[in-house]
Design a protein around this motif. Sequence first.
Motif, PDB file in Angstrom:
ATOM      1  N   PRO A 163       0.832  -1.204   0.000  1.00  0.00           N
ATOM      2  CA  PRO A 163       0.000   0.000   0.000  1.00  0.00           C
ATOM      3  C   PRO A 163       0.868   1.257   0.000  1.00  0.00           C
ATOM      4  O   PRO A 163       1.853   1.342   0.743  1.00  0.00           O
ATOM      5  N   ILE A 164       0.502   2.225  -0.838  1.00  0.00           N
ATOM      6  CA  ILE A 164       1.311   3.424  -1.007  1.00  0.00           C
ATOM      7  C   ILE A 164       0.526   4.674  -0.629  1.00  0.00           C
ATOM      8  O   ILE A 164      -0.609   4.860  -1.050  1.00  0.00           O
ATOM      9  N   ILE A 165       1.185   5.520   0.166  1.00  0.00           N
ATOM     10  CA  ILE A 165       0.646   6.837   0.513  1.00  0.00           C
ATOM     11  C   ILE A 165       1.522   7.866  -0.180  1.00  0.00           C
ATOM     12  O   ILE A 165       2.735   7.925   0.053  1.00  0.00           O
ATOM     13  N   ILE A 166       0.933   8.640  -1.068  1.00  0.00           N
ATOM     14  CA  ILE A 166       1.667   9.657  -1.816  1.00  0.00           C
ATOM     15  C   ILE A 166       1.611  10.973  -1.049  1.00  0.00           C
ATOM     16  O   ILE A 166       0.556  11.388  -0.574  1.00  0.00           O
ATOM     17  N   MET A 167       2.769  11.667  -0.941  1.00  0.00           N
ATOM     18  CA  MET A 167       2.779  12.998  -0.340  1.00  0.00           C
ATOM     19  C   MET A 167       3.518  13.958  -1.262  1.00  0.00           C
ATOM     20  O   MET A 167       4.472  13.583  -1.944  1.00  0.00           O
ATOM     21  N   THR A 168       3.068  15.185  -1.284  1.00  0.00           N
ATOM     22  CA  THR A 168       3.661  16.179  -2.159  1.00  0.00           C
ATOM     23  C   THR A 168       3.420  17.581  -1.633  1.00  0.00           C
ATOM     24  O   THR A 168       2.439  17.832  -0.929  1.00  0.00           O
ATOM     25  N   GLY A 169       4.329  18.463  -1.974  1.00  0.00           N
ATOM     26  CA  GLY A 169       4.144  19.868  -1.643  1.00  0.00           C
ATOM     27  C   GLY A 169       3.607  20.640  -2.820  1.00  0.00           C
ATOM     28  O   GLY A 169       3.397  21.843  -2.769  1.00  0.00           O
ATOM     29  N   HIS A 170       3.371  19.947  -3.916  1.00  0.00           N
ATOM     30  CA  HIS A 170       2.929  20.601  -5.159  1.00  0.00           C
ATOM     31  C   HIS A 170       1.709  19.879  -5.727  1.00  0.00           C
ATOM     32  O   HIS A 170       1.590  19.707  -6.932  1.00  0.00           O
ATOM     33  N   GLY A 171       0.832  19.442  -4.859  1.00  0.00           N
ATOM     34  CA  GLY A 171      -0.289  18.626  -5.307  1.00  0.00           C
ATOM     35  C   GLY A 171      -1.319  19.403  -6.104  1.00  0.00           C
ATOM     36  O   GLY A 171      -1.539  20.587  -5.887  1.00  0.00           O
ATOM     37  N   ASP A 172      -1.929  18.728  -7.037  1.00  0.00           N
ATOM     38  CA  ASP A 172      -3.071  19.274  -7.756  1.00  0.00           C
ATOM     39  C   ASP A 172      -4.022  18.124  -8.072  1.00  0.00           C
ATOM     40  O   ASP A 172      -3.701  16.960  -7.859  1.00  0.00           O
ATOM     41  N   VAL A 173      -5.182  18.434  -8.559  1.00  0.00           N
ATOM     42  CA  VAL A 173      -6.198  17.411  -8.785  1.00  0.00           C
ATOM     43  C   VAL A 173      -5.745  16.349  -9.788  1.00  0.00           C
ATOM     44  O   VAL A 173      -5.868  15.148  -9.521  1.00  0.00           O
ATOM     45  N   PRO A 174      -5.220  16.725 -10.967  1.00  0.00           N
ATOM     46  CA  PRO A 174      -4.789  15.688 -11.924  1.00  0.00           C
ATOM     47  C   PRO A 174      -3.744  14.740 -11.343  1.00  0.00           C
ATOM     48  O   PRO A 174      -3.782  13.530 -11.571  1.00  0.00           O
ATOM     49  N   MET A 175      -2.794  15.297 -10.557  1.00  0.00           N
ATOM     50  CA  MET A 175      -1.762  14.461  -9.961  1.00  0.00           C
ATOM     51  C   MET A 175      -2.383  13.502  -8.945  1.00  0.00           C
ATOM     52  O   MET A 175      -2.022  12.323  -8.870  1.00  0.00           O
ATOM     53  N   SER A 176      -3.334  14.006  -8.175  1.00  0.00           N
ATOM     54  CA  SER A 176      -4.015  13.178  -7.191  1.00  0.00           C
ATOM     55  C   SER A 176      -4.768  12.039  -7.869  1.00  0.00           C
ATOM     56  O   SER A 176      -4.704  10.889  -7.436  1.00  0.00           O
ATOM     57  N   VAL A 177      -5.466  12.360  -8.947  1.00  0.00           N
ATOM     58  CA  VAL A 177      -6.221  11.344  -9.681  1.00  0.00           C
ATOM     59  C   VAL A 177      -5.280  10.280 -10.243  1.00  0.00           C
ATOM     60  O   VAL A 177      -5.560   9.080 -10.160  1.00  0.00           O
ATOM     61  N   LYS A 178      -4.158  10.718 -10.791  1.00  0.00           N
ATOM     62  CA  LYS A 178      -3.192   9.766 -11.348  1.00  0.00           C
ATOM     63  C   LYS A 178      -2.657   8.836 -10.262  1.00  0.00           C
ATOM     64  O   LYS A 178      -2.539   7.620 -10.467  1.00  0.00           O
ATOM     65  N   ALA A 179      -2.354   9.410  -9.102  1.00  0.00           N
ATOM     66  CA  ALA A 179      -1.822   8.606  -8.003  1.00  0.00           C
ATOM     67  C   ALA A 179      -2.847   7.581  -7.524  1.00  0.00           C
ATOM     68  O   ALA A 179      -2.521   6.414  -7.293  1.00  0.00           O
TER      69      ALA A 179
END
Length: 214
Positions: A82-98
């Motif tokens: 299981p993977i939890i993605i974290m980012t300081g530059h998140g946006d909706v498309p990136m979230s959907v891809k993840a």
Amino acid sequence: MTGDSEQDSIVYVVDDDASLRDALKSLVTSVGMRVEAFSSAAEFLQRTLLDIPSCLVLDVRLPGISGLDFQTKLAEADMQIPIIIMTGHGDVPMSVKAMKAGAIDFLTKPFRDQDLLDAIQHGLERDRARREVDQTLSAARVGYTSLTPRERQVMALVVHGLMNKQIAAEIGVSEITVKVHRHNIMRKMNVRSLAGLVRIAERLGIEHPSSGKS
């Protein structure tokens, strides 16, 4: 959240920010969980993963391969962590891809400590559940290989709803013989009910003998 069950699991963190890695390690260990941290995807891949429930906290921006690309490669390699993605530059498309690539959560920095701990707990619980299913399926495969060809034939007919009398007529044996086969099947497959046998047969992909695939 502390306890023996947490010591039987591990959290992996991949982030190139040394200060954040240290902070995340302190946070996770503060609630009694085991954690290992890495500065890159390449460094993480050099580690032989422990065969215990685990999850991966993965930064989206890493040296070399990006976190999202690395997530995709892990999925392609059938590494079911299981993977939890974290980012300081998140946006909706990136979230959907993840999320489409299989991430169980997407956290935008700065996030609350409790949000990460909750996501980690969810990831570990999911991995425990997956491992239990895998162990059950592995045991079922072992049991199925121990069946004789006739027992496999009878099992396929049983799980597809045929009564003993019907099975006896189908394969040309006595009803008593069918009962003996059923008893042996239940014992070798380590199940106590027809419903349990049906569930295992579904997981094993056992089809009706007439399909030629049982």
